[in-house]
Scaffold this active site. Structure first.
Site, PDB file in Angstrom:
ATOM      1  N   LYS A  70      48.130  40.122  37.454  1.00 32.97           N
ATOM      2  CA  LYS A  70      46.753  40.245  37.952  1.00 32.97           C
ATOM      3  C   LYS A  70      46.026  38.919  37.767  1.00 32.97           C
ATOM      4  CE  LYS A  70      43.251  41.095  35.631  1.00 32.97           C
ATOM      5  NZ  LYS A  70      42.548  42.349  35.411  1.00 32.97           N
ATOM      6  N   ARG A 114      39.121  49.664  36.590  1.00 32.59           N
ATOM      7  CA  ARG A 114      39.889  49.994  35.384  1.00 32.59           C
ATOM      8  C   ARG A 114      39.079  49.735  34.112  1.00 32.59           C
ATOM      9  NH1 ARG A 114      40.132  45.091  32.432  1.00 32.59           N
ATOM     10  NH2 ARG A 114      42.074  43.937  32.792  1.00 32.59           N
ATOM     11  N   GLN A 142      29.597  45.905  37.087  1.00 38.43           N
ATOM     12  CA  GLN A 142      30.204  46.646  35.983  1.00 38.43           C
ATOM     13  C   GLN A 142      29.205  47.596  35.328  1.00 38.43           C
ATOM     14  OE1 GLN A 142      33.052  48.276  33.931  1.00 38.43           O
ATOM     15  NE2 GLN A 142      33.431  46.712  35.473  1.00 38.43           N
ATOM     16  N   GLY A 224      31.490  43.093  27.884  1.00 36.00           N
ATOM     17  CA  GLY A 224      31.301  41.763  28.452  1.00 36.00           C
ATOM     18  C   GLY A 224      32.047  40.650  27.747  1.00 36.00           C
ATOM     19  N   ASP A 226      34.882  38.981  26.766  1.00 32.97           N
ATOM     20  CA  ASP A 226      36.331  38.987  26.979  1.00 32.97           C
ATOM     21  C   ASP A 226      36.940  37.595  26.841  1.00 32.97           C
ATOM     22  OD1 ASP A 226      35.236  37.890  29.228  1.00 32.97           O
ATOM     23  OD2 ASP A 226      36.173  39.250  30.653  1.00 32.97           O
ATOM     24  N   LYS A 230      32.190  34.350  24.262  1.00 32.75           N
ATOM     25  CA  LYS A 230      31.181  35.345  24.632  1.00 32.75           C
ATOM     26  C   LYS A 230      30.892  36.285  23.458  1.00 32.75           C
ATOM     27  CE  LYS A 230      32.627  35.514  29.492  1.00 32.75           C
ATOM     28  NZ  LYS A 230      33.224  36.390  30.529  1.00 32.75           N
TER      29      LYS A 230
END
Length: 320
Positions: A70, A114, A142, A224, A226, A230
């Protein structure tokens, strides 16, 4: 095997309508925590001007038919250009031969779905039984998807939302007004004071929620954060929490809220449980409506594997 299939976004959305994504994602987490997957470390590209990040996630479930690669990106100034911040594609290969089975040009949509389904799984096991209101930090794709998927596991129509601009928050409220009673919060603190189920969905690099804001019994799903830079939750929230769950303990060593809290000395690794284990072991789940719980979703390749496979298998089924 025939020619490689190419699915564009509208076809993908059509096929996904018949898929129980929440159940598929839940099963994927179980397979991951049970050691039945091969999921290498995340590949990552970070951009400064304009700000953006690209994640390459890949792997397979043992003894399955496929493996998946992905590529998904978030370029956060895209909204100024009138295009979605999320972009990307899913590549499906035959696990036995390496042949390319399908290319899913999902433009980041399957990653968004997902992730929202994972939020629903998290709330299913860790949200309190009675939800006063759902709090959403952020106003993007999201944020909306998390709210919609929560209705599958923890239905609640009262919502408090905070966005970086009032304009974004008003737009969020207007778009969801037919289905939800949306209140706009002036600050993230106001969201926390009114809600006992909170989902954070921003690319913030500095904490938006503080420990003093969080009510007893609150569940937080942090989506958020990831990457390693962050952070949406002040690390003291995790220190205050009764239960801390990672979608991947391995990934939490280098990214997400758990990484931030451990690296700053607020918690230790032995306080963390993994979501796939918690789904299967009741002792790891919420046991009281007074507990504060945090589930940190950094995004695991097994989610991409199960959703991509499900879309393709539904296509195959429809051909019969």
């Amino acid at each position: 095997m025939g020619a490689t299939l190419v699915f564009e976004l509208e076809k993908i959305k059509s096929l996904l309508k018949d898929v129980d994504v929440v159940t598929a994602i839940e099963e994927g987490f179980k397979q991951y925590s049970n050691g039945n997957t091969v999921v290498p470390p995340v590949g990552e590209l970070l951009f400064e001007d304009p700000p953006g990040d690209v994640h390459i996630k890949y792997g397979y479930i043992k003894n399955d038919d496929f493996y998946v690669i992905k590529i998904a990106s978030g370029f956060y100034n895209n909204k100024n250009l009138g295009i979605p911040s999320s972009q990307g594609m899913m590549l499906l290969f035959d696990q036995k031969t390496g042949q390319t089975v399908a290319v899913l040009l999902d433009e980041g949509y399957l990653t968004d779905v997902r992730t929202a389904a994972a939020g629903a799984v998290a709330a299913k096991y860790f949200a309190p039984k009675h939800i006063d209101a759902i709090g959403i930090i952020g106003t993007g794709i999201q944020a909306k998807m998390q709210l919609h998927y929560l209705q599958k596991t923890n239905p609640c129509k009262t919502v408090w939302v905070w966005g970086r601009t009032v304009t974004n928050a008003v737009k969020f409220k207007d778009e969801l007004a037919d289905d939800f009673d949306v209140h706009i919060a002036r600050t993230p603190e106001v969201v926390a004071k009114n809600c006992n189920l909170i989902v954070t969905t921003t690319p913030s690099e500095s904490p938006l929620l503080q420990a003093a804001d969080i009510r007893p019994g609150t569940h937080i799903t942090a989506v958020g954060s990831d990457t390693s830079n962050k952070q949406e939750l002040d690390a003291s929230i995790l220190q205050k929490a009764d239960i801390i769950i990672a979608d991947s303990i391995f990934q939490s060593k280098s990214r997400g809220e758990i990484y931030q809290a451990i690296s700053k000395g607020f918690i230790s690794e032995d306080q963390i449980s993994e979501l796939g284990d918690a789904i299967q072991i009741q002792d790891l789940q919420r046991s009281s409506d007074q507990q504060i719980t945090v589930v940190d979703l950094t995004g695991v390749a097994v989610q991409d594997i199960v959703i991509t496979s499900a879309v393709f298998l539904n296509h195959q089924q429809k051909k019969k």
